[in-house]
Each structure stands twice: as C-alpha cells, then as structure tokens.
Design a protein around this motif. Structure first.
Motif, PDB file in Angstrom:
ATOM      1  N   GLU A 174      41.958  33.417  37.039  1.00 32.83           N
ATOM      2  CA  GLU A 174      41.267  34.830  36.768  1.00 32.83           C
ATOM      3  C   GLU A 174      41.994  35.750  36.366  1.00 32.83           C
ATOM      4  O   GLU A 174      42.204  36.737  35.695  1.00 32.83           O
ATOM      5  CB  GLU A 174      40.172  34.900  37.736  1.00 32.83           C
ATOM      6  CG  GLU A 174      39.082  36.129  37.314  1.00 32.83           C
ATOM      7  CD  GLU A 174      38.183  36.642  38.494  1.00 32.83           C
ATOM      8  OE1 GLU A 174      38.082  35.578  39.335  1.00 32.83           O
ATOM      9  OE2 GLU A 174      37.571  37.488  38.410  1.00 32.83           O
TER      10      GLU A 174
ATOM     11  N   ASP B 234      38.662  34.413  47.415  1.00 30.75           N
ATOM     12  CA  ASP B 234      37.735  33.372  47.122  1.00 30.75           C
ATOM     13  C   ASP B 234      36.775  33.315  48.597  1.00 30.75           C
ATOM     14  O   ASP B 234      37.317  33.295  49.751  1.00 30.75           O
ATOM     15  CB  ASP B 234      38.689  32.020  47.319  1.00 30.75           C
ATOM     16  CG  ASP B 234      37.993  30.677  46.693  1.00 30.75           C
ATOM     17  OD1 ASP B 234      37.047  31.073  45.612  1.00 30.75           O
ATOM     18  OD2 ASP B 234      38.341  29.558  46.795  1.00 30.75           O
TER      19      ASP B 234
ATOM     20  N   ILE C  86      41.036  39.700  44.207  1.00 29.95           N
ATOM     21  CA  ILE C  86      40.505  38.517  43.703  1.00 29.95           C
ATOM     22  C   ILE C  86      40.453  37.302  44.873  1.00 29.95           C
ATOM     23  O   ILE C  86      41.729  36.901  45.045  1.00 29.95           O
ATOM     24  CB  ILE C  86      41.197  37.731  42.509  1.00 29.95           C
ATOM     25  CG1 ILE C  86      40.951  38.770  41.375  1.00 29.95           C
ATOM     26  CG2 ILE C  86      40.674  36.518  42.050  1.00 29.95           C
ATOM     27  CD1 ILE C  86      41.607  38.530  40.027  1.00 29.95           C
TER      28      ILE C  86
ATOM     29  N   HIS D 260      35.057  38.440  45.491  1.00 29.92           N
ATOM     30  CA  HIS D 260      35.983  39.587  45.452  1.00 29.92           C
ATOM     31  C   HIS D 260      35.559  40.595  46.625  1.00 29.92           C
ATOM     32  O   HIS D 260      34.764  40.589  46.980  1.00 29.92           O
ATOM     33  CB  HIS D 260      36.123  40.077  44.095  1.00 29.92           C
ATOM     34  CG  HIS D 260      36.340  38.869  42.964  1.00 29.92           C
ATOM     35  ND1 HIS D 260      36.656  37.842  43.387  1.00 29.92           N
ATOM     36  CD2 HIS D 260      36.453  39.058  41.700  1.00 29.92           C
ATOM     37  CE1 HIS D 260      37.077  37.031  42.131  1.00 29.92           C
ATOM     38  NE2 HIS D 260      36.741  38.012  41.233  1.00 29.92           N
TER      39      HIS D 260
ATOM     40  N   ARG E   7      43.762  35.899  33.157  1.00 33.02           N
ATOM     41  CA  ARG E   7      42.751  36.451  32.270  1.00 33.02           C
ATOM     42  C   ARG E   7      42.893  37.791  32.108  1.00 33.02           C
ATOM     43  O   ARG E   7      42.883  38.534  31.141  1.00 33.02           O
ATOM     44  CB  ARG E   7      41.539  35.871  32.266  1.00 33.02           C
ATOM     45  CG  ARG E   7      41.288  34.247  32.029  1.00 33.02           C
ATOM     46  CD  ARG E   7      39.885  33.787  31.755  1.00 33.02           C
ATOM     47  NE  ARG E   7      39.155  33.867  32.867  1.00 33.02           N
ATOM     48  CZ  ARG E   7      39.089  33.023  33.837  1.00 33.02           C
ATOM     49  NH1 ARG E   7      39.866  31.942  33.697  1.00 33.02           N
ATOM     50  NH2 ARG E   7      38.314  33.228  34.862  1.00 33.02           N
ATOM     51  N   PHE E   8      42.595  38.528  33.352  1.00 32.73           N
ATOM     52  CA  PHE E   8      42.702  39.922  33.177  1.00 32.73           C
ATOM     53  C   PHE E   8      44.040  40.695  32.495  1.00 32.73           C
ATOM     54  O   PHE E   8      44.081  41.453  31.827  1.00 32.73           O
ATOM     55  CB  PHE E   8      42.929  40.452  34.950  1.00 32.73           C
ATOM     56  CG  PHE E   8      41.629  40.540  35.425  1.00 32.73           C
ATOM     57  CD1 PHE E   8      40.905  41.700  35.176  1.00 32.73           C
ATOM     58  CD2 PHE E   8      40.856  39.920  36.199  1.00 32.73           C
ATOM     59  CE1 PHE E   8      39.716  42.503  36.030  1.00 32.73           C
ATOM     60  CE2 PHE E   8      39.732  40.153  36.939  1.00 32.73           C
ATOM     61  CZ  PHE E   8      39.087  41.316  36.447  1.00 32.73           C
TER      62      PHE E   8
ATOM     63  N   TYR F  36      38.692  43.757  32.601  1.00 29.77           N
ATOM     64  CA  TYR F  36      37.850  42.542  32.735  1.00 29.77           C
ATOM     65  C   TYR F  36      38.475  41.268  32.437  1.00 29.77           C
ATOM     66  O   TYR F  36      39.242  41.092  31.363  1.00 29.77           O
ATOM     67  CB  TYR F  36      36.642  42.650  31.688  1.00 29.77           C
ATOM     68  CG  TYR F  36      35.426  43.285  32.531  1.00 29.77           C
ATOM     69  CD1 TYR F  36      34.539  42.506  33.062  1.00 29.77           C
ATOM     70  CD2 TYR F  36      35.245  44.677  32.568  1.00 29.77           C
ATOM     71  CE1 TYR F  36      33.562  43.211  34.000  1.00 29.77           C
ATOM     72  CE2 TYR F  36      34.058  45.060  32.804  1.00 29.77           C
ATOM     73  CZ  TYR F  36      33.245  44.379  33.713  1.00 29.77           C
ATOM     74  OH  TYR F  36      32.017  45.077  34.133  1.00 29.77           O
ATOM     75  N   ALA F  37      37.961  40.324  33.072  1.00 23.85           N
ATOM     76  CA  ALA F  37      38.831  38.871  32.883  1.00 23.85           C
ATOM     77  C   ALA F  37      38.003  38.369  31.420  1.00 23.85           C
ATOM     78  O   ALA F  37      38.660  37.565  30.723  1.00 23.85           O
ATOM     79  CB  ALA F  37      38.298  37.790  33.975  1.00 23.85           C
ATOM     80  N   GLN F  38      36.746  38.860  31.348  1.00 24.47           N
ATOM     81  CA  GLN F  38      35.988  38.323  29.987  1.00 24.47           C
ATOM     82  C   GLN F  38      36.349  39.573  29.135  1.00 24.47           C
ATOM     83  O   GLN F  38      35.822  40.664  29.150  1.00 24.47           O
ATOM     84  CB  GLN F  38      34.447  38.396  30.412  1.00 24.47           C
ATOM     85  CG  GLN F  38      34.193  37.353  31.302  1.00 24.47           C
ATOM     86  CD  GLN F  38      34.083  38.012  32.697  1.00 24.47           C
ATOM     87  OE1 GLN F  38      34.605  39.164  33.117  1.00 24.47           O
ATOM     88  NE2 GLN F  38      33.245  37.706  33.652  1.00 24.47           N
TER      89      GLN F  38
ATOM     90  N   ASN G 229      46.935  32.578  39.930  1.00 27.46           N
ATOM     91  CA  ASN G 229      45.410  32.626  39.719  1.00 27.46           C
ATOM     92  C   ASN G 229      45.091  32.893  38.491  1.00 27.46           C
ATOM     93  O   ASN G 229      45.344  33.688  37.772  1.00 27.46           O
ATOM     94  CB  ASN G 229      44.673  33.886  40.604  1.00 27.46           C
ATOM     95  CG  ASN G 229      43.404  34.015  40.860  1.00 27.46           C
ATOM     96  OD1 ASN G 229      42.792  34.289  39.656  1.00 27.46           O
ATOM     97  ND2 ASN G 229      42.841  33.495  41.938  1.00 27.46           N
TER      98      ASN G 229
END
Ligand SMILES: Cc1cc2nc3c(=O)[nH]c(=O)nc-3n(C[C@H](O)[C@H](O)[C@H](O)COP(=O)(O)OP(=O)(O)OC[C@H]3O[C@@H](n4cnc5c(N)ncnc54)[C@H](O)[C@@H]3O)c2cc1C
Ligand SMILES: O=C(O)[C@@H]1CCCCN1
Length: 393
Positions: A106, A255, A253, A258, A109-110, A63-65, A104
């Motif tokens: 995101e 734009d 990912i 996704h 972050r993953f 997850y990115a979060q 990217n």
C-alpha cells in the motif's frame, strides 16, 4: 417560501436530505446552477451527532487509489473558491507523512500515485525521518513519503461556509426537520416533522442514517456504522508537535487498521491521534457502551504513542466522538437508486470523505440533473455489491 408546517406551494427542482458536508456541498452546487433547492436537516444546526462536526480534517492528494488523487486536483480548487467566498481561512497547509515498512504494497502505491500525479513529495528512510522529525521515533526498516500539499481543513468552519454559500445563492435550508417519509414518482413527495415538500429529484446524503431512509425505498446498502473515538494527546513540551513547529499530519499504515494524526493547533498543547476504525454503533445510540468487549482502539493508540511519539503523554487527554459509515471496500456510494432514477444517493464515505466533498457534491448534482458525471463512476456504483437483495430492485 412556505412556513414550517405548511405545504410548499411550488415544486422544488431538488430536495437534498441531510446537511452534513456532502449534502451541503450538493445543495451548494445545485443552487449555484440556479436550481430551486431545499436542504433538509433533522437536527438544529450546528450539531455533533453525525460525521461532519469537529475542528479538523486531513486534506491530501496522497492516496493509494488513483481515482481519489485525480478528484483531489479539482477538490483543492473548489475549496479555494469557497475560502475566497467565505472570506475566512478554511485550511492550513502542514504536509502529510505516510509511514510504513518500505516493503508494504500500500505504501508503494502511495509513492506511485504521488509520482504519477507530480505531487511535490519526498521519500524518507528511518534515518532521514529521525533527522527531519525528531518527535518521531521510527523503527528499523521504516520508510516515509511526504505529500507537501496536504494540510488541515477547519471542518466546522468549512461546513458553515458551504451552507452560507448555498443560502447566498438562494437555497432554502430547513433544520430541525426530520424526513419521515419519501414517496417516489416523477414528482417526489417528502414528508418531514415540519411539512410536506415536492421536487423533481431527490438526493439522499444522510450519513450513518442512510439505510434507515433507504429501507422504505426497498434498498439496503452494505454499510457499517462505527463509533470513532477522537483522541487528543498532551504534548510534554507545548507546541513541540504543533503547526508552528512544522509538525505534519501523518498516516501510519498499520495492521489491521491505520493510525493517523494531526499537529496540535485547534486545542493548544493537544495532538489529535486516532484509530481508523471503531466499534459498531447505531447513530441513535452512539455513546451506549458496546455490549461485547469493544475494539481495543484506545489501548492500540496508547501503545503507538508510547513507542512512536515520545514527546506525548501516552494517555488521551480529551476524547470526542464521531461516526464512520463504511462500505466493504471503503469506496463511496455515488449513484442513482436502481429503481427510481430521480433519487440519487451519496453514502458510505468510510472515514475519508470530507476533503472530497466539493467534488462529491458536484457529482451528486450532475447525477440529479441528468448530466454525464465528470469522473468515472465505476468505483462508486451500487451494483458493485453482489449481495443486494434482488427483491429490493
Ligand atoms: C473521526 C473522524 C475523522 C475523519 N477524518 C477525516 C479526514 O481527516 N479527512 C477526510 O477527508 N474525511 C475524514 N472523515 C470523514 C468525513 O468527516 C465524512 O466522510 C463526512 O463528514 C461524511 O459526511 P456526510 O454528509 O455523508 O455525513 P453526516 O455529516 O453524518 O451528514 C448526514 C446528515 O444527514 C442528516 N440526516 C440523517 N437522516 C435524516 C433525516 N431523516 N432527515 C433529515 N436529516 C437527516 C444527519 O442529521 C446529518 O446531519 C472523518 C470522519 C470522522 C468521524
Ligand atoms: O481522510 C483522511 O485523510 C484520514 C486518513 C486516515 C483516516 C481518517 N481519514
């Protein structure tokens, strides 16, 4: 137990409204703790009108979060426990590939979350992707990161397993009973198309119908209900993108939305590839064509498949339907009603809630019994939405 149509003579500890994956897991946790629990579902089970039907869902730590990756550590264990109780496989490990331009944010972050949580994973450049996954045609500057722990949950089977587990613990499940009225109070009174029931607490997990149930309780959440086209694409060589050929799930990912895919498995020769968005739709009229020109999701997917997955026929062979219920930030709503503290709400699972349902169910159970939840509830609170009408509270 009272027959349908008769009032229940005793008081339930908790009534759960909605037997999708979230309500079913909530009821399962409550019954496991010995709570006298009633789970109500408006349609005959199984049904395909909500969000929890179908053969497959992705499960992943990636997850990115970070808060979701943290919750997934426990969720995997609870899925395993359910699998052991059910005596049937509920998931298959396939791995997941997250694909994006290597710059990217995101994607980065993953990568960070995977590294911080020591999830077995591997980084790929466009060249190494080409070598390892000949079915994918990466573009220049693209990168990939894998989550080796990821895989596919057998969704229909999993939903049945959790409902069976709930019943085995003494829980009562009544389907074909639509909740038509909720009277809050120290004792909550719930009227359905089949009877009147009372409980010390209530959990509302009504999927795309959440706001319909919340309106008479003075609350409207900023939820958008979307119809999702679930597209399956034919392999030119059967099995080339299949689980046995070790083709992974993927999340590209892109734009503005996704694109994701699952290897061929449930329908031999067909790969599931979908757009992570859809056209706004009322769940009561899900399949009515949108009035204005709808989202060109299928066109976007066709372009993606032709450019990216040359071993698939770039036209969907099968299209099924499902509903998303999105919050503005795509974080869930897991909270008590702001005015009625014995009414708990689980909503807005934004197209990624299935894998987390074992933990979501535990958190909703904890909220309804008045226990301190095991995770920080900050991302999930109702008060994060600034535009709630004050009159409602
Ligand atoms: C196409 C698609 C792909 C997805 N992919 C993934 C994935 O790969 N991984 C993942 O983790 N998640 C995924 N998800 C998300 C996941 O499936 C959902 O987050 C989850 O199923 C939501 O469950 P729910 O219980 O909230 O809703 P639902 O399943 O809709 O359940 C709500 C239930 O409440 C009942 N109900 C409503 N009103 C009443 C009433 N008045 N009286 C009685 N009953 C009522 C409804 O009939 C329904 O059965 C996907 C979703 C879709 C649509
Ligand atoms: O929850 C998931 O893993 C997928 C990712 C992509 C969108 C749909 N849901």
């Amino acid at each position: 137990m009272a027959a349908a149509g008769e009032p229940h003579s005793s008081l339930y500890d908790t009534i759960v409204v909605g037997a999708g994956i979230q309500g079913s897991f909530t009821a399962y946790h409550l019954a496991k703790r010995g709570r006298d629990t009633l789970l109500l579902e408006q349609f005959p089970l199984p049904h395909s009108r909500g969000s929890s039907h179908g053969q497959s869902r992705i499960i992943r730590h990636a997850y990115a979060q970070e808060h979701y990756t943290q919750m997934m550590a426990e969720s995997y264990g609870l899925w395993e426990q359910l699998e052991a109780e059910a005596g049937a496989p509920l998931y298959r490990q396939t791995g997941l590939l997250v694909l994006a331009a290597n710059t990217n944010p995101e994607f980065q972050r993953f990568c960070q979350t995977l590294a911080q949580h020591h999830i077995p994973s591997e980084l790929f450049t466009a060249e190494s992707l080409r070598g390892r996954f000949p079915g994918i045609r990466p573009y220049c500057g693209e990168a990939g990161v894998s989550d080796r722990t990821a895989g596919v949950l057998y969704a229909d089977r999993a939903l049945r397993a959790v409902q069976d587990g709930f019943r085995r613990c003494g829980g009562a499940l009544r389907d074909s009973e639509q909740v038509t009225d909720i009277q809050p109070g120290v004792v909550v009174t719930v009227t359905t198309s089949g009877g009147v029931y009372q409980a010390k607490s209530l959990v509302i997990t009504a999927g795309p119908w959440a706001n319909k149930l919340l309106a008479p309780l003075g609350l409207q959440l900023p939820l958008q209900t979307l119809r999702i086209n679930v597209c399956y694409w034919k392999e030119k060589v059967p099995g080339a993108y299949g689980v046995s050929a070790h083709f992974p799930c993927f999340l590209a990912i892109c734009d503005p939305h996704h694109i994701y895919g699952l290897p061929s498995n449930e329908y031999p020769g067909l790969v599931k590839i979908c757009y992570h968005s859809g056209s706004p739709a009322d769940p009561e009229e899900r399949d009515r064509p949108p009035e204005a020109s709808g989202l060109p999701d299928i066109q976007v997917l066709q372009d993606f498949v032709s450019k990216y997955l040359p071993g698939l026929v770039p036209e969907p062979a099968v299209v099924e339907h499902c509903m998303y219920t999105n919050t503005p930030d795509e974080d869930f709503v897991l909270d008590r009603h702001p005015k009625f503290s014995n009414i708990v709400i689980g909503a807005g699972f934004s197209g990624h809630g299935f894998k987390l349902a074992p933990v979501v169910g535990k958190l909703l159970c904890q909220l309804s019994v008045g226990e301190e939840p095991s995770y920080t509830m900050e991302p999930f609170g109702i008060r994060r939405f600034p535009a709630l009408p004050p009159a409602a509270l």
